[in-house]
Enzyme design. Structure first.
Site, PDB file in Angstrom:
ATOM      1  N   GLU A 125      25.784  43.230  19.124  1.00 39.98           N
ATOM      2  CA  GLU A 125      25.230  42.118  19.917  1.00 39.98           C
ATOM      3  C   GLU A 125      23.907  41.566  19.400  1.00 39.98           C
ATOM      4  OE1 GLU A 125      25.118  43.639  23.930  1.00 39.98           O
ATOM      5  OE2 GLU A 125      27.284  43.837  24.039  1.00 39.98           O
ATOM      6  N   GLU A 232      36.427  46.403  23.036  1.00 38.85           N
ATOM      7  CA  GLU A 232      36.012  46.739  24.412  1.00 38.85           C
ATOM      8  C   GLU A 232      36.777  45.921  25.438  1.00 38.85           C
ATOM      9  OE1 GLU A 232      31.747  46.544  24.918  1.00 38.85           O
ATOM     10  OE2 GLU A 232      31.360  47.287  22.895  1.00 38.85           O
TER      11      GLU A 232
HETATM   12  C1  XIL Z   1      28.332  49.803  28.928  1.00 41.87           C
HETATM   13  C2  XIL Z   1      28.900  51.083  29.543  1.00 41.87           C
HETATM   14  O1  XIL Z   1      30.268  50.887  29.808  1.00 41.87           O
HETATM   15  C3  XIL Z   1      28.159  51.425  30.800  1.00 41.87           C
HETATM   16  O2  XIL Z   1      28.583  52.685  31.314  1.00 41.87           O
HETATM   17  C4  XIL Z   1      26.652  51.461  30.545  1.00 41.87           C
HETATM   18  O3  XIL Z   1      25.968  51.667  31.757  1.00 41.87           O
HETATM   19  C5  XIL Z   1      26.192  50.166  29.908  1.00 41.87           C
HETATM   20  O4  XIL Z   1      26.943  49.911  28.729  1.00 41.87           O
HETATM   21  N1  XIL Z   1      28.923  45.992  25.595  1.00 41.87           N
HETATM   22  C6  XIL Z   1      28.830  47.161  24.884  1.00 41.87           C
HETATM   23  C7  XIL Z   1      28.967  48.461  25.582  1.00 41.87           C
HETATM   24  O5  XIL Z   1      28.728  47.114  23.647  1.00 41.87           O
HETATM   25  O6  XIL Z   1      28.195  49.463  24.989  1.00 41.87           O
HETATM   26  C8  XIL Z   1      28.633  48.345  27.050  1.00 41.87           C
HETATM   27  O7  XIL Z   1      28.941  49.581  27.669  1.00 41.87           O
HETATM   28  C9  XIL Z   1      29.385  47.203  27.681  1.00 41.87           C
HETATM   29  C10 XIL Z   1      29.038  45.896  27.027  1.00 41.87           C
END
Ligand code: XIL
Length: 321
Positions: A125, A232
């Protein structure tokens, strides 16, 4: 019942984000349906090293062991990110000091897990969402300057030479953001920086209708000569800006979700030669991060298995075509 990983064995790996508790509570479901896992949090900087020089590997170790015991492959997530990085990293230091901390961190992870992971989200990101602006204003950018991204990739290559190195981001099919991601990776590749792939997070919702944009983004990224992983995926019941709550989705909402999953998987399948894995961000609806984000304690139902770990309509939809 046929499982996800069986159904998709000739296409790509099917992944789930797991954590130290879900491998216990949802272990059977993970083992049945998935053949790849990502630590949802346990390999993030703040989880591994909340205080300087105090690495806590126990939870990540447990997950890596679970993967080995059950023949699951692993993605590593994530080395450099503006979130979930402890404060101490950026405090009381110089540019050289920060470089050393970054290099040390990548070294620690490479040594411990480099050989266990087929791909790594080296930088997560880093692109700015706002229209104007290219790189996100983060402490990494402030501390190390524009070339922090290439440094991270070079270090990762050195410390985990066998893993495929990924740049990972969200809103990645939005044409404006897509073009910025494209520009970043193009420039890195032109400089000879070892970027092997682009991770498309795929946090979308049931109103998602721009499948053309998904295809266009995939095509554009592939033109850089990289591979793609869906890293994701989830399909929220809510539009991004919607903060309302519902007790339970309607039949129409479940149907809309199933349609979005199916249309996306249809496209992923077309690109099976370029997509190594498709990872869902969670195992089942009861443990999705979207039950806490962007509204705390608002239930969402974004995955393929419900709160009882039973397959949902979206599951059947991607299994039956
Ligand atoms: C999220 C997790 O799922 C949560 O448990 C945590 O509190 C915050 O991070 N983008 C990403 C992930 O790259 O690492 C994130 O994961 C969600 C958004």
């Amino acid at each position: 019942m046929e499982t996800l990983k069986e159904k998709y064995k000739d296409y790509f790996l099917i992944g789930a984000a797991v954590n130290a508790s879900t491998i216990r509570t949802h272990g059977e479901l993970i083992k049945d349906h998935f053949n790849s896992i990502t630590c949802e949090n346990e390999m993030k900087f703040s989880n591994l090293c909340p205080r300087e020089k105090e690495y806590q590997f126990e939870k990540a170790d447990t997950i890596v062991q679970f993967a080995k015991d059950n023949e699951l492959k692993m993605r590593m997530h994530t080395l450099v990110w503006h979130n979930q990085t402890p404060e101490w990293v950026f405090l009381d230091t110089t540019k050289e000091g920060l470089e050393e901390r970054l290099s040390n961190h990548i070294h620690m992870l490479g040594k411990r897990y480099g050989k266990d992971c087929y791909s790594v989200d080296v930088v997560n990101e880093a692109i700015e969402d706002k229209l104007d602006g290219f790189l996100r204003e983060s402490s990494w950018l402030q501390g190390l300057g524009n070339d922090y991204i290439e440094r991270a990739f070079l270090l990762a290559k050195q410390e985990m030479p066998e893993a495929k190195l990924f740049y990972n981001d969200y809103n990645e099919t939005n044409p404006i953001k897509r073009d910025k991601i494209f520009k970043l990776i193009k420039e890195l590749k032109e400089k000879g920086i070892p970027v092997d792939g682009i991770g498309m997070q795929c946090h979308i919702n049931i109103y998602h209708s721009s499948m053309d944009e998904l295809k266009e983004a995939i095509e554009k990224y592939l033109s850089l000569g990289v591979s793609i992983e869906i890293t994701e995926m989830d399909v929220s019941m809510f539009r991004h800006e919607d903060r309302s709550e519902i007790l339970k989705p309607t039949i129409e909402q479940y149907k809309a979700q199933a349609r979005v999953y199916k249309e996306c998987f249809q496209i992923f399948r077309e690109y099976k030669n370029d997509i190594t894995s498709v990872t869902l961000w969670g195992v089942s609806d009861d443990v999705s991060w979207l039950n806490h984000f962007p509204v705390n304690n608002r239930r969402n139902w974004p995955l393929l298995f419900d709160e009882m770990m039973k397959p949902k309509e979206a599951f059947y939809e991607i299994m039956n075509f």
